[in-house]
Scaffold this active site. Structure first.
Site, mmCIF file in Angstrom:
data_model
loop_
_atom_site.group_PDB
_atom_site.id
_atom_site.type_symbol
_atom_site.label_atom_id
_atom_site.label_comp_id
_atom_site.label_asym_id
_atom_site.label_seq_id
_atom_site.Cartn_x
_atom_site.Cartn_y
_atom_site.Cartn_z
ATOM 1 N N ASP A 30 0.862 -1.183 0.000
ATOM 2 C CA ASP A 30 0.000 0.000 0.000
ATOM 3 C C ASP A 30 0.898 1.233 0.000
ATOM 4 O O ASP A 30 2.040 1.172 0.437
ATOM 5 C CB ASP A 30 -0.914 -0.001 1.238
ATOM 6 C CG ASP A 30 -2.139 0.882 1.073
ATOM 7 O OD1 ASP A 30 -3.257 0.343 0.982
ATOM 8 O OD2 ASP A 30 -1.987 2.131 1.038
ATOM 9 N N PHE A 147 -17.184 -9.606 -3.072
ATOM 10 C CA PHE A 147 -18.545 -9.404 -2.546
ATOM 11 C C PHE A 147 -18.577 -9.327 -1.020
ATOM 12 O O PHE A 147 -19.646 -9.439 -0.431
ATOM 13 C CB PHE A 147 -19.462 -10.545 -3.022
ATOM 14 C CG PHE A 147 -19.484 -10.696 -4.516
ATOM 15 C CD1 PHE A 147 -20.279 -9.858 -5.287
ATOM 16 C CD2 PHE A 147 -18.693 -11.636 -5.153
ATOM 17 C CE1 PHE A 147 -20.289 -9.971 -6.670
ATOM 18 C CE2 PHE A 147 -18.694 -11.765 -6.539
ATOM 19 C CZ PHE A 147 -19.493 -10.932 -7.293
ATOM 20 N N PHE A 251 -32.915 -7.494 3.608
ATOM 21 C CA PHE A 251 -32.772 -6.200 2.912
ATOM 22 C C PHE A 251 -34.112 -5.483 2.748
ATOM 23 O O PHE A 251 -34.254 -4.615 1.906
ATOM 24 C CB PHE A 251 -32.032 -6.342 1.578
ATOM 25 C CG PHE A 251 -30.541 -6.270 1.774
ATOM 26 C CD1 PHE A 251 -29.878 -7.283 2.448
ATOM 27 C CD2 PHE A 251 -29.804 -5.180 1.329
ATOM 28 C CE1 PHE A 251 -28.509 -7.210 2.687
ATOM 29 C CE2 PHE A 251 -28.435 -5.092 1.562
ATOM 30 C CZ PHE A 251 -27.790 -6.101 2.235
ATOM 31 N N LEU A 252 -35.108 -5.884 3.556
ATOM 32 C CA LEU A 252 -36.379 -5.156 3.562
ATOM 33 C C LEU A 252 -36.556 -4.430 4.894
ATOM 34 O O LEU A 252 -37.664 -4.341 5.416
ATOM 35 C CB LEU A 252 -37.557 -6.105 3.319
ATOM 36 C CG LEU A 252 -37.779 -6.590 1.887
ATOM 37 C CD1 LEU A 252 -39.067 -7.410 1.800
ATOM 38 C CD2 LEU A 252 -37.837 -5.434 0.887
ATOM 39 N N CYS A 262 -19.412 1.641 -0.478
ATOM 40 C CA CYS A 262 -19.688 0.902 -1.719
ATOM 41 C C CYS A 262 -21.014 1.264 -2.382
ATOM 42 O O CYS A 262 -21.014 1.838 -3.465
ATOM 43 C CB CYS A 262 -19.631 -0.599 -1.447
ATOM 44 S SG CYS A 262 -17.943 -1.177 -1.139
HETATM 45 P P1 NAD Z 1 -10.069 1.587 1.094
HETATM 46 O O1 NAD Z 1 -10.085 3.051 0.818
HETATM 47 O O2 NAD Z 1 -10.304 1.089 2.486
HETATM 48 O O3 NAD Z 1 -8.670 0.979 0.623
HETATM 49 C C1 NAD Z 1 -8.020 1.324 -0.559
HETATM 50 C C2 NAD Z 1 -6.506 1.236 -0.289
HETATM 51 O O4 NAD Z 1 -5.801 1.390 -1.526
HETATM 52 C C3 NAD Z 1 -5.998 2.341 0.642
HETATM 53 O O5 NAD Z 1 -5.355 1.754 1.739
HETATM 54 C C4 NAD Z 1 -5.055 3.156 -0.243
HETATM 55 O O6 NAD Z 1 -3.976 3.703 0.466
HETATM 56 C C5 NAD Z 1 -4.614 2.094 -1.233
HETATM 57 N N1 NAD Z 1 -4.026 2.619 -2.464
HETATM 58 C C6 NAD Z 1 -4.438 3.684 -3.204
HETATM 59 N N2 NAD Z 1 -3.636 3.845 -4.272
HETATM 60 C C7 NAD Z 1 -2.705 2.865 -4.211
HETATM 61 C C8 NAD Z 1 -1.615 2.482 -5.042
HETATM 62 N N3 NAD Z 1 -1.334 3.161 -6.162
HETATM 63 N N4 NAD Z 1 -0.876 1.412 -4.669
HETATM 64 C C9 NAD Z 1 -1.153 0.734 -3.544
HETATM 65 N N5 NAD Z 1 -2.173 1.044 -2.732
HETATM 66 C C10 NAD Z 1 -2.943 2.085 -3.061
HETATM 67 O O7 NAD Z 1 -11.134 0.959 0.098
HETATM 68 P P2 NAD Z 1 -11.848 -0.485 0.215
HETATM 69 O O8 NAD Z 1 -13.127 -0.362 0.964
HETATM 70 O O9 NAD Z 1 -10.859 -1.501 0.628
HETATM 71 O O10 NAD Z 1 -12.266 -0.705 -1.304
HETATM 72 C C11 NAD Z 1 -11.304 -1.031 -2.286
HETATM 73 C C12 NAD Z 1 -12.045 -1.473 -3.538
HETATM 74 O O11 NAD Z 1 -12.789 -2.651 -3.249
HETATM 75 C C13 NAD Z 1 -13.077 -0.466 -4.062
HETATM 76 O O12 NAD Z 1 -13.118 -0.552 -5.455
HETATM 77 C C14 NAD Z 1 -14.369 -0.974 -3.474
HETATM 78 O O13 NAD Z 1 -15.486 -0.566 -4.230
HETATM 79 C C15 NAD Z 1 -14.150 -2.469 -3.548
HETATM 80 N N6 NAD Z 1 -14.928 -3.242 -2.585
HETATM 81 C C16 NAD Z 1 -14.960 -2.877 -1.283
HETATM 82 C C17 NAD Z 1 -15.708 -3.622 -0.381
HETATM 83 C C18 NAD Z 1 -15.852 -3.193 1.042
HETATM 84 O O14 NAD Z 1 -16.738 -3.721 1.734
HETATM 85 N N7 NAD Z 1 -15.042 -2.286 1.559
HETATM 86 C C19 NAD Z 1 -16.399 -4.765 -0.823
HETATM 87 C C20 NAD Z 1 -16.299 -5.144 -2.149
HETATM 88 C C21 NAD Z 1 -15.564 -4.369 -3.024
#
Ligand code: NAD
Length: 436
Positions: A30, A147, A251-252, A262
């Site tokens: 990260d 998911f 979900f109701l 998300c």
């Molecule tokens: P988040 O903001 O918690 O984490 C994203 C991470 O990516 C951060 O720690 C950030 O520092 C890092 N990052 C950004 N640019 C970077 C780079 N160039 N190299 C390395 N690291 C980098 O977000 P999240 O909730 O973990 O979501 C991430 C993705 O997963 C999104 O697309 C989201 O829609 C999807 N998603 C999230 C969930 C959820 O429940 N949180 C579920 C399914 C899908």
């Protein structure tokens, strides 16, 4: 197998630790140095049940490490991309800056035959473009949407309902799907559905699932709006229609609606992408889904204002909850905090409590008063509103006990999670969402 996970937020940190827990050697990468520092110590940078245990086990086993150095991805067979795709600041589309930056940084470290597995939620068509950019490296792109539900993320990662792999045509795609099967070997061994498809379908599966869930929530909230002008009770309505197996009760739950990192941004990004594709009308209903959702926050605020006869001056309001949902400390687009901020904007003195999310909330909204202890937060309240359905509030708060702490027995149940009869019996004026 040796794996890298790029992006160690809610998705990536859990994915990295969960993959180590099933026997892989994993490096999490990260750009956020403080996040990497705490993960490297085995400390979860956010609240997620079960994560601290698998993090410290993984690090102690030597199979799990974290770094800011992309060169550590060298030698991994599969590279997962889990960086953020937030809503653009000046539009509804997804901001792809982080995905593009992660791919640019990874490309010099790829070897022919490597798999790059995209997990971030992206607009349909993204994977095809990324695959072209990766072509010269000899690596294969797979789209492997995630998911997981926050609060159940560890279980959902190790033991998902289904796995989806969007792969290129032919032998290259078949090999990539086999490698992903090997990655997820415990789930595959127990017969978890493993759907192999093309890139576009894999990308769409994720946004379609979120669009469906958001629509189901807004559907029942629309029924709550009708219930409010007819004297009907939306919770009984949901029970009654939920008994129909074609509909289902999950979900109701009518209330102040969905939020988080998300659903809101994903339905907006879907609308924006559909418009780019000339099919805006196909998902035009998602605007209504969004609008219904946002109206419910206003409704909850209005219930508090009405309960206090329109006078918010010098009124103490206790807000139970800050996280966008229970079992999480995530406050991204939290309806709970939105309601708290709006109440404060109307001139009330707002005290917020939450079992896990106060540190995040205080960072983003320093104007609110935060109190860790629930009973302390309730003391002297002229009105109380429940906005996150933590167990501590839904069943864990005794209305007789709470009545001894507050100045006025007014409760607004923004999640329809309380036993209305029990609260009324203890002398409270109870207001639900879509309930008489
Ligand atoms: P988040 O903001 O918690 O984490 C994203 C991470 O990516 C951060 O720690 C950030 O520092 C890092 N990052 C950004 N640019 C970077 C780079 N160039 N190299 C390395 N690291 C980098 O977000 P999240 O909730 O973990 O979501 C991430 C993705 O997963 C999104 O697309 C989201 O829609 C999807 N998603 C999230 C969930 C959820 O429940 N949180 C579920 C399914 C899908």
């Amino acid at each position: 197998m040796k794996l890298s996970v790029i992006g160690c937020g809610y998705l990536g940190a859990v994915h990295a630790a969960a993959m180590a827990s099933i026997g892989h050697e994993v490096v999490g990468i990260d750009v956020d140095e403080s996040k990497i520092a705490s993960l490297s110590q085995g400390e979860a940078p956010f609240f997620e049940p079960g994560l601290p245990e698998i993090l410290s086990d993984g690090i102690a086993s030597g199979r799990l490490s974290f770094t800011t150095d992309m060169a550590q991805a060298d030698g991994a067979e599969v590279h997962f991309i889990g960086v953020g795709t937030p809503q653009q600041k000046d539009g509804y589309a997804a901001d792809m800056t982080y995905v593009n930056a992660a791919i640019d940084a990874l490309i010099p470290h790829l070897q022919p035959g490597d798999i790059v597995a995209g997990k971030s939620t992206v607009p349909v068509g993204t994977a095809a473009g990324l695959a072209e950019r990766l072509a010269s490296t000899g690596a294969t792109l797979v789209w492997n949407p995630e998911f997981l539900r926050e609060g159940f993320a560890v279980k959902d990662t190790v033991d998902p309902d289904r796995l989806v792999a969007g792969v290129p045509l032919g032998d290259e795609g078949a090999r990539a799907a086999d490698i992903l099967r090997e990655v997820y070997h415990p789930a595959v061994a127990k017969g978890t559905p493993f759907i192999v498809t093309d890139y576009a379908t894999a990308e769409l599966v994720k946004v379609a699932a979120n669009a469906f869930l958001a629509t189901k929530i807004s559907f029942i909230n629309a029924m709550a709006e009708i219930a409010e002008v007819t004297g009907a009770d939306v919770t009984q309505l949901a029970d009654a229609i939920g008994h129909d197996a074609r509909i289902g009760r999950r979900f109701l739950g009518a209330g102040i609606g969905f939020g988080g990192g998300c659903l809101p941004k994903d339905i907006r990004a879907f609308t924006a992408r559909a418009e780019e594709l000339g099919r805006g009308e196909s998902v035009g209903f998602l605007r209504e889904v969004d609008a219904i959702n946002l109206r419910r926050r206003e409704r909850a605020v209005q219930l508090v204002v009405d309960a206090l006869h329109g006078d918010m001056f010098k009124k103490n309001i206790t807000v139970l909850g800050a996280a966008f949902k229970p079992h999480s400390d995530d406050i991204r687009d939290s309806p709970a905090l939105d309601v708290a901020v709006r109440l404060r904007g109307l001139g009330a003195w707002v005290t917020v409590t939450d079992p896990e999310a106060l540190h995040n909330a205080a960072r983003v909204h320093p104007q609110l008063n935060y109190v860790e202890d629930r009973d302390e937060a309730l003391r002297g309240a002229d009105a109380v509103i429940v906005v996150t359905e933590w167990d501590e509030y839904r069943g864990g708060l005794d209305p007789e006990h709470a009545a001894q702490l507050v100045a006025g027995r007014v409760i607004v149940d923004g999640r329809n999670c309380l036993d209305a009869a029990a609260w009324r019996a203890a002398g409270w004026t109870y207001y639900g969402m879509g309930r008489p």
